[in-house]
Scaffold this active site. Structure first.
Site, PDB file in Angstrom:
ATOM      1  N   HIS A 167       5.467   7.029   3.398  1.00 46.06           N
ATOM      2  CA  HIS A 167       5.104   5.659   3.044  1.00 46.06           C
ATOM      3  C   HIS A 167       3.629   5.390   3.337  1.00 46.06           C
ATOM      4  O   HIS A 167       2.941   4.730   2.555  1.00 46.06           O
ATOM      5  CB  HIS A 167       6.001   4.689   3.818  1.00 46.06           C
ATOM      6  CG  HIS A 167       5.643   3.256   3.651  1.00 46.06           C
ATOM      7  ND1 HIS A 167       4.996   2.536   4.630  1.00 46.06           N
ATOM      8  CD2 HIS A 167       5.819   2.401   2.609  1.00 46.06           C
ATOM      9  CE1 HIS A 167       4.797   1.305   4.205  1.00 46.06           C
ATOM     10  NE2 HIS A 167       5.283   1.187   2.981  1.00 46.06           N
ATOM     11  N   GLU A 198       1.619   6.854   0.570  1.00 47.79           N
ATOM     12  CA  GLU A 198       1.676   5.997  -0.622  1.00 47.79           C
ATOM     13  C   GLU A 198       0.634   4.883  -0.539  1.00 47.79           C
ATOM     14  O   GLU A 198      -0.065   4.587  -1.511  1.00 47.79           O
ATOM     15  CB  GLU A 198       3.082   5.424  -0.776  1.00 47.79           C
ATOM     16  CG  GLU A 198       3.224   4.378  -1.869  1.00 47.79           C
ATOM     17  CD  GLU A 198       4.075   3.198  -1.431  1.00 47.79           C
ATOM     18  OE1 GLU A 198       3.656   2.042  -1.674  1.00 47.79           O
ATOM     19  OE2 GLU A 198       5.147   3.423  -0.839  1.00 47.79           O
ATOM     20  N   HIS A 199       0.510   4.267   0.632  1.00 46.18           N
ATOM     21  CA  HIS A 199      -0.496   3.220   0.822  1.00 46.18           C
ATOM     22  C   HIS A 199      -1.911   3.774   0.668  1.00 46.18           C
ATOM     23  O   HIS A 199      -2.762   3.178   0.010  1.00 46.18           O
ATOM     24  CB  HIS A 199      -0.350   2.593   2.214  1.00 46.18           C
ATOM     25  CG  HIS A 199       0.641   1.487   2.288  1.00 46.18           C
ATOM     26  ND1 HIS A 199       0.296   0.204   2.631  1.00 46.18           N
ATOM     27  CD2 HIS A 199       1.977   1.458   2.049  1.00 46.18           C
ATOM     28  CE1 HIS A 199       1.371  -0.567   2.625  1.00 46.18           C
ATOM     29  NE2 HIS A 199       2.405   0.181   2.276  1.00 46.18           N
ATOM     30  N   GLU A 243       3.628  -4.748   8.088  1.00 48.10           N
ATOM     31  CA  GLU A 243       4.806  -4.607   7.227  1.00 48.10           C
ATOM     32  C   GLU A 243       6.049  -4.279   8.053  1.00 48.10           C
ATOM     33  O   GLU A 243       7.137  -4.814   7.800  1.00 48.10           O
ATOM     34  CB  GLU A 243       4.552  -3.515   6.186  1.00 48.10           C
ATOM     35  CG  GLU A 243       5.644  -3.369   5.153  1.00 48.10           C
ATOM     36  CD  GLU A 243       5.341  -2.303   4.113  1.00 48.10           C
ATOM     37  OE1 GLU A 243       6.196  -2.076   3.231  1.00 48.10           O
ATOM     38  OE2 GLU A 243       4.246  -1.685   4.177  1.00 48.10           O
TER      39      GLU A 243
END
Length: 433
Positions: A59, A62-63, A139
């Site tokens: 993840h 991905e950022h 997040e």
């Protein structure tokens, strides 16, 4: 290039598949009459590909893909797509990471160039890593403050304890706080080989032009060999977290088929009958007749080698125990009394959802990538319809009986749940005559 398949349906949609010499796959569906297209690259690597020390890195990566390349700054990436009215995004799941865009027909080459650039040439600037680290920690904090999100992470962890499939996609804050440039580069070199990538596109796309561009952008990428996945082992169990919230959140899951098991179709139809809409059994019995909840639904999720049929409800603390036991009673009743009309309704909803989704290039692109990842091909719609139609009432009731009485259960409860029943009580209810 290797042309593996060309297929044209009755509505003029043309599907083509090519594979480059290094294993990079390209699949497109040209949809007549559209002026836009959705395209993207789906990578067969997600949360369950991480080692324990890497939990959250897929993840994080991905950022970071959007934070700058050798050719483009983060602002350049955003502006180049938005200047032509397009949309660029990404997501990470437990088994896949996707980078995709929707643009007008003439801007398809630009979108593919941008996506290829962010995947192959990220700079991973240390300053940008620190900025994005802070964003991801926010997040994670937001997810922890969202009860109907975090309860599913706890449910997953409880169902698949001490294994990659049970870990959260976002990862724990302490691990996210430690990732550095070398960690991101290592994950890419291990899992982002061309054999793990699928370029999918649907809408106003020219297959031959897309393949030619992909040859230029990806053909020199060397194939590798990713480590084998750790096999899923569904264990079950329970987690209860008491907190002063307005609602008690209840999630109950049962081991069910993987997406390569033909029983997945019975699982999908069963979840529709049980909790797939306002006419479903759980909605009618627990909300409409008894007023035990506001939200309740069931869904069948699947992975490469396991799956979970899950029931979720939000209710009050003083009703969560009744809700749990009535849910089991309704599951047991359904195993004996699901009607042909209920099966037909669930079948119609499943087919309609699939066919309506195929009217969207974004949904088509997602389906192309997922089917290629799972099967190495995209089954015709007629084949899927045949699978759905193959589930008769006897098969559906048998599946329901297994869910009600035999399948390994997992229970997660969060909020004012001091009066909630535990898994032993639910198990006793399941076994009672």
């Amino acid at each position: 290039m290797n042309v593996e398949l060309t297929r044209t349906s009755s509505n003029g949609v043309s599907q083509k598949i090519h594979t480059l010499s290094n294993g990079f796959r390209i699949i497109t569906e040209h949809m007549p009459g559209l002026e836009s297209a959705t395209l993207g690259i789906w990578v067969n690597a997600g949360g369950r590909n991480e080692r324990e020390s890497e939990n959250g890195i897929a993840h994080f990566l991905e950022h970071m893909a959007f934070k700058g390349t050798d050719r483009r700054s983060a602002l350049d990436i955003a502006e180049e797509i938005e200047d032509v009215g397009g949309y660029l995004n990404a997501y990470t799941s437990r088994e896949m990471t996707a980078y995709y865009a929707r643009v007008l027909e003439n801007d398809v080459p630009l979108a593919l160039d941008v996506i290829a650039d962010i995947l192959q040439n990220p700079t991973f600037d240390p300053a940008e890593i620190e900025i994005e680290r802070g964003v991801i920690l926010q997040e994670i904090g937001q997810a922890l403050d969202t009860p109907d999100d975090v309860i599913f992470d706890w449910l997953q962890e409880c169902a698949y304890p001490n294994q990659p499939l049970g870990r959260t996609i976002l990862g724990p804050g302490e691990k996210v706080s430690a990732f550095q440039k070398a960690d991101l580069q290592s994950f890419i070199s291990t899992h982002y080989g061309p054999e793990n990538m699928i370029l999918a596109a649907a809408g106003a796309v020219d297959h031959d032009k897309l393949v030619a561009q992909a040859e230029t952008l990806f053909a020199t990428r060397l194939a590798g060999k990713s480590p084998a996945l750790v096999a899923a082992s569904y264990q079950g169990g329970e987690v209860r977290v008491e907190k002063d919230l307005e609602q008690a959140h209840f999630a109950l899951a049962f081991e069910s088929p993987s997406y390569t098991d033909d029983a997945i179709w019975a699982a999908q139809l069963y979840s529709g009958v049980l909790g797939g809409g306002m006419s479903s059994r759980l909605f009618q019995e627990l909300r409409e007749k008894r007023g035990l909840c506001y939200t309740i639904y069931a869904q069948a999720g699947a992975f490469a080698d396991s799956g979970m049929t899950t029931i979720y409800a939000g209710t009050s603390g003083d009703q969560v125990a009744d809700l749990a036991l009535v849910t089991i009673d309704e599951m047991k009743r359904a195993a004996d009394t699901i009607t042909q009309a209920e099966l037909d309704r669930a079948r119609a909803q499943m087919k309609a959802g699939m066919l309506m989704g195929l009217e969207s290039p974004s949904n088509r692109t997602e389906r192309l990538a997922r089917m290629m990842s799972i099967w190495g091909r995209v089954p015709p719609v007629s084949e899927v319809v045949e699978k759905i139609d193959s589930v008769d009432l006897q098969k559906l009731r048998a599946f329901g009986a297994d869910m009600a009485s035999n399948a390994t259960a997992t229970l997660a409860q969060y909020g004012p749940v001091s009066g909630a029943v535990n898994l032993d009580a639910i198990t006793a209810r399941r076994k009672a005559g």
